[in-house]
Design a protein around this motif. Structure first.
Motif, PDB file in Angstrom:
ATOM      1  N   LYS A  29      31.780  26.036  48.963  1.00  0.00           N
ATOM      2  CA  LYS A  29      32.301  26.123  47.594  1.00  0.00           C
ATOM      3  C   LYS A  29      31.542  27.176  46.787  1.00  0.00           C
ATOM      4  O   LYS A  29      32.139  27.946  46.026  1.00  0.00           O
ATOM      5  CB  LYS A  29      32.225  24.768  46.897  1.00  0.00           C
ATOM      6  N   ALA A  30      30.223  27.214  46.957  1.00  0.00           N
ATOM      7  CA  ALA A  30      29.412  28.211  46.247  1.00  0.00           C
ATOM      8  C   ALA A  30      29.792  29.622  46.679  1.00  0.00           C
ATOM      9  O   ALA A  30      29.923  30.526  45.847  1.00  0.00           O
ATOM     10  CB  ALA A  30      27.925  27.952  46.494  1.00  0.00           C
ATOM     11  N   LEU A  31      29.995  29.810  47.968  1.00  0.00           N
ATOM     12  CA  LEU A  31      30.403  31.132  48.468  1.00  0.00           C
ATOM     13  C   LEU A  31      31.788  31.509  47.961  1.00  0.00           C
ATOM     14  O   LEU A  31      32.032  32.679  47.632  1.00  0.00           O
ATOM     15  CB  LEU A  31      30.351  31.166  49.996  1.00  0.00           C
ATOM     16  N   HIS A  32      32.688  30.547  47.865  1.00  0.00           N
ATOM     17  CA  HIS A  32      34.024  30.816  47.315  1.00  0.00           C
ATOM     18  C   HIS A  32      33.923  31.283  45.860  1.00  0.00           C
ATOM     19  O   HIS A  32      34.617  32.231  45.461  1.00  0.00           O
ATOM     20  CB  HIS A  32      34.926  29.583  47.400  1.00  0.00           C
ATOM     21  N   ARG A  33      33.060  30.618  45.076  1.00  0.00           N
ATOM     22  CA  ARG A  33      32.884  31.023  43.674  1.00  0.00           C
ATOM     23  C   ARG A  33      32.346  32.454  43.587  1.00  0.00           C
ATOM     24  O   ARG A  33      32.806  33.255  42.777  1.00  0.00           O
ATOM     25  CB  ARG A  33      31.938  30.063  42.957  1.00  0.00           C
ATOM     26  N   ILE A  34      31.393  32.773  44.445  1.00  0.00           N
ATOM     27  CA  ILE A  34      30.805  34.116  44.438  1.00  0.00           C
ATOM     28  C   ILE A  34      31.855  35.163  44.821  1.00  0.00           C
ATOM     29  O   ILE A  34      31.974  36.207  44.167  1.00  0.00           O
ATOM     30  CB  ILE A  34      29.589  34.180  45.389  1.00  0.00           C
ATOM     31  N   THR A  35      32.628  34.899  45.867  1.00  0.00           N
ATOM     32  CA  THR A  35      33.631  35.880  46.297  1.00  0.00           C
ATOM     33  C   THR A  35      34.736  36.031  45.261  1.00  0.00           C
ATOM     34  O   THR A  35      35.243  37.138  45.055  1.00  0.00           O
ATOM     35  CB  THR A  35      34.233  35.536  47.676  1.00  0.00           C
ATOM     36  N   GLU A  36      35.090  34.944  44.583  1.00  0.00           N
ATOM     37  CA  GLU A  36      36.112  35.042  43.529  1.00  0.00           C
ATOM     38  C   GLU A  36      35.609  35.900  42.377  1.00  0.00           C
ATOM     39  O   GLU A  36      36.348  36.717  41.831  1.00  0.00           O
ATOM     40  CB  GLU A  36      36.522  33.656  43.038  1.00  0.00           C
ATOM     41  N   MET A  38      33.503  38.328  42.655  1.00  0.00           N
ATOM     42  CA  MET A  38      33.530  39.710  43.145  1.00  0.00           C
ATOM     43  C   MET A  38      34.945  40.280  43.081  1.00  0.00           C
ATOM     44  O   MET A  38      35.141  41.429  42.696  1.00  0.00           O
ATOM     45  CB  MET A  38      32.995  39.791  44.574  1.00  0.00           C
ATOM     46  N   ARG A  39      35.932  39.470  43.486  1.00  0.00           N
ATOM     47  CA  ARG A  39      37.324  39.947  43.422  1.00  0.00           C
ATOM     48  C   ARG A  39      37.727  40.252  41.984  1.00  0.00           C
ATOM     49  O   ARG A  39      38.360  41.261  41.711  1.00  0.00           O
ATOM     50  CB  ARG A  39      38.264  38.900  44.022  1.00  0.00           C
ATOM     51  N   THR A  40      37.342  39.365  41.067  1.00  0.00           N
ATOM     52  CA  THR A  40      37.654  39.566  39.653  1.00  0.00           C
ATOM     53  C   THR A  40      36.964  40.818  39.134  1.00  0.00           C
ATOM     54  O   THR A  40      37.579  41.630  38.434  1.00  0.00           O
ATOM     55  CB  THR A  40      37.221  38.333  38.832  1.00  0.00           C
ATOM     56  N   LYS A  41      35.693  40.987  39.487  1.00  0.00           N
ATOM     57  CA  LYS A  41      34.941  42.164  39.051  1.00  0.00           C
ATOM     58  C   LYS A  41      35.573  43.434  39.608  1.00  0.00           C
ATOM     59  O   LYS A  41      35.744  44.412  38.885  1.00  0.00           O
ATOM     60  CB  LYS A  41      33.488  42.060  39.509  1.00  0.00           C
ATOM     61  N   ASP A  42      35.953  43.419  40.882  1.00  0.00           N
ATOM     62  CA  ASP A  42      36.573  44.590  41.492  1.00  0.00           C
ATOM     63  C   ASP A  42      37.876  44.948  40.788  1.00  0.00           C
ATOM     64  O   ASP A  42      38.157  46.118  40.526  1.00  0.00           O
ATOM     65  CB  ASP A  42      36.831  44.360  42.982  1.00  0.00           C
ATOM     66  N   THR A  43      38.673  43.936  40.464  1.00  0.00           N
ATOM     67  CA  THR A  43      39.944  44.176  39.775  1.00  0.00           C
ATOM     68  C   THR A  43      39.694  44.748  38.387  1.00  0.00           C
ATOM     69  O   THR A  43      40.338  45.717  37.973  1.00  0.00           O
ATOM     70  CB  THR A  43      40.754  42.871  39.680  1.00  0.00           C
ATOM     71  N   THR A  44      38.756  44.152  37.664  1.00  0.00           N
ATOM     72  CA  THR A  44      38.429  44.629  36.322  1.00  0.00           C
ATOM     73  C   THR A  44      37.912  46.063  36.371  1.00  0.00           C
ATOM     74  O   THR A  44      38.341  46.913  35.577  1.00  0.00           O
ATOM     75  CB  THR A  44      37.384  43.706  35.665  1.00  0.00           C
ATOM     76  N   ASP A  45      37.003  46.349  37.300  1.00  0.00           N
ATOM     77  CA  ASP A  45      36.470  47.706  37.436  1.00  0.00           C
ATOM     78  C   ASP A  45      37.590  48.702  37.742  1.00  0.00           C
ATOM     79  O   ASP A  45      37.606  49.810  37.207  1.00  0.00           O
ATOM     80  CB  ASP A  45      35.403  47.773  38.526  1.00  0.00           C
ATOM     81  N   TYR A  46      38.532  48.303  38.602  1.00  0.00           N
ATOM     82  CA  TYR A  46      39.644  49.182  38.957  1.00  0.00           C
ATOM     83  C   TYR A  46      40.508  49.479  37.736  1.00  0.00           C
ATOM     84  O   TYR A  46      40.844  50.632  37.459  1.00  0.00           O
ATOM     85  CB  TYR A  46      40.484  48.548  40.069  1.00  0.00           C
ATOM     86  N   ILE A  47      40.844  48.444  36.989  1.00  0.00           N
ATOM     87  CA  ILE A  47      41.691  48.631  35.804  1.00  0.00           C
ATOM     88  C   ILE A  47      40.983  49.515  34.788  1.00  0.00           C
ATOM     89  O   ILE A  47      41.570  50.444  34.236  1.00  0.00           O
ATOM     90  CB  ILE A  47      42.068  47.275  35.192  1.00  0.00           C
ATOM     91  N   LEU A  48      39.700  49.229  34.546  1.00  0.00           N
ATOM     92  CA  LEU A  48      38.963  49.990  33.531  1.00  0.00           C
ATOM     93  C   LEU A  48      38.592  51.394  33.986  1.00  0.00           C
ATOM     94  O   LEU A  48      38.181  52.221  33.170  1.00  0.00           O
ATOM     95  CB  LEU A  48      37.718  49.216  33.102  1.00  0.00           C
ATOM     96  N   SER A  49      38.763  51.692  35.276  1.00  0.00           N
ATOM     97  CA  SER A  49      38.472  53.050  35.746  1.00  0.00           C
ATOM     98  C   SER A  49      39.522  54.041  35.262  1.00  0.00           C
ATOM     99  O   SER A  49      39.305  55.249  35.282  1.00  0.00           O
ATOM    100  CB  SER A  49      38.378  53.089  37.275  1.00  0.00           C
TER     101      SER A  49
END
Length: 79
Positions: A29-36, A38-49
């Motif tokens: 569960k902890a690893l799932h939270r961490i990967t989620e 990361m996915r959110t951060k990657d999406t946000t970084d992509y949009i804001l790029s």
């Protein structure tokens, strides 16, 4: 610490709790939270790029601050 060392450390720590199903479930569960995150951060970084997307978001935030937003019922949005 290198990626290889980190990988070894991760597996070493997991090997300690591998016999306890409850602890393994908590680890997963902890690893799932961490990967989620990361996915959110990657999406946000992509949009804001994109300068155009960043400006649209900035303008939307400004509109909301100035009271130019419009409230909608989210349940009706997807009908």
């Amino acid at each position: 610490m290198t990626a290889l060392e980190l990988n070894a450390e991760l597996f070493k720590e997991l090997s300690i709790i591998v016999q306890d199903e409850t602890m393994m479930q908590k680890a997963v569960k902890a690893l799932h939270r961490i990967t989620e995150r990361m996915r959110t951060k990657d999406t946000t970084d992509y949009i804001l790029s994109s300068p155009a997307m960043a400006e649209i978001i900035r303008q939307g935030e400004e509109d909301i601050k100035q009271g130019r937003g419009k409230k909608i019922n989210l349940k009706e949005l997807w009908k």
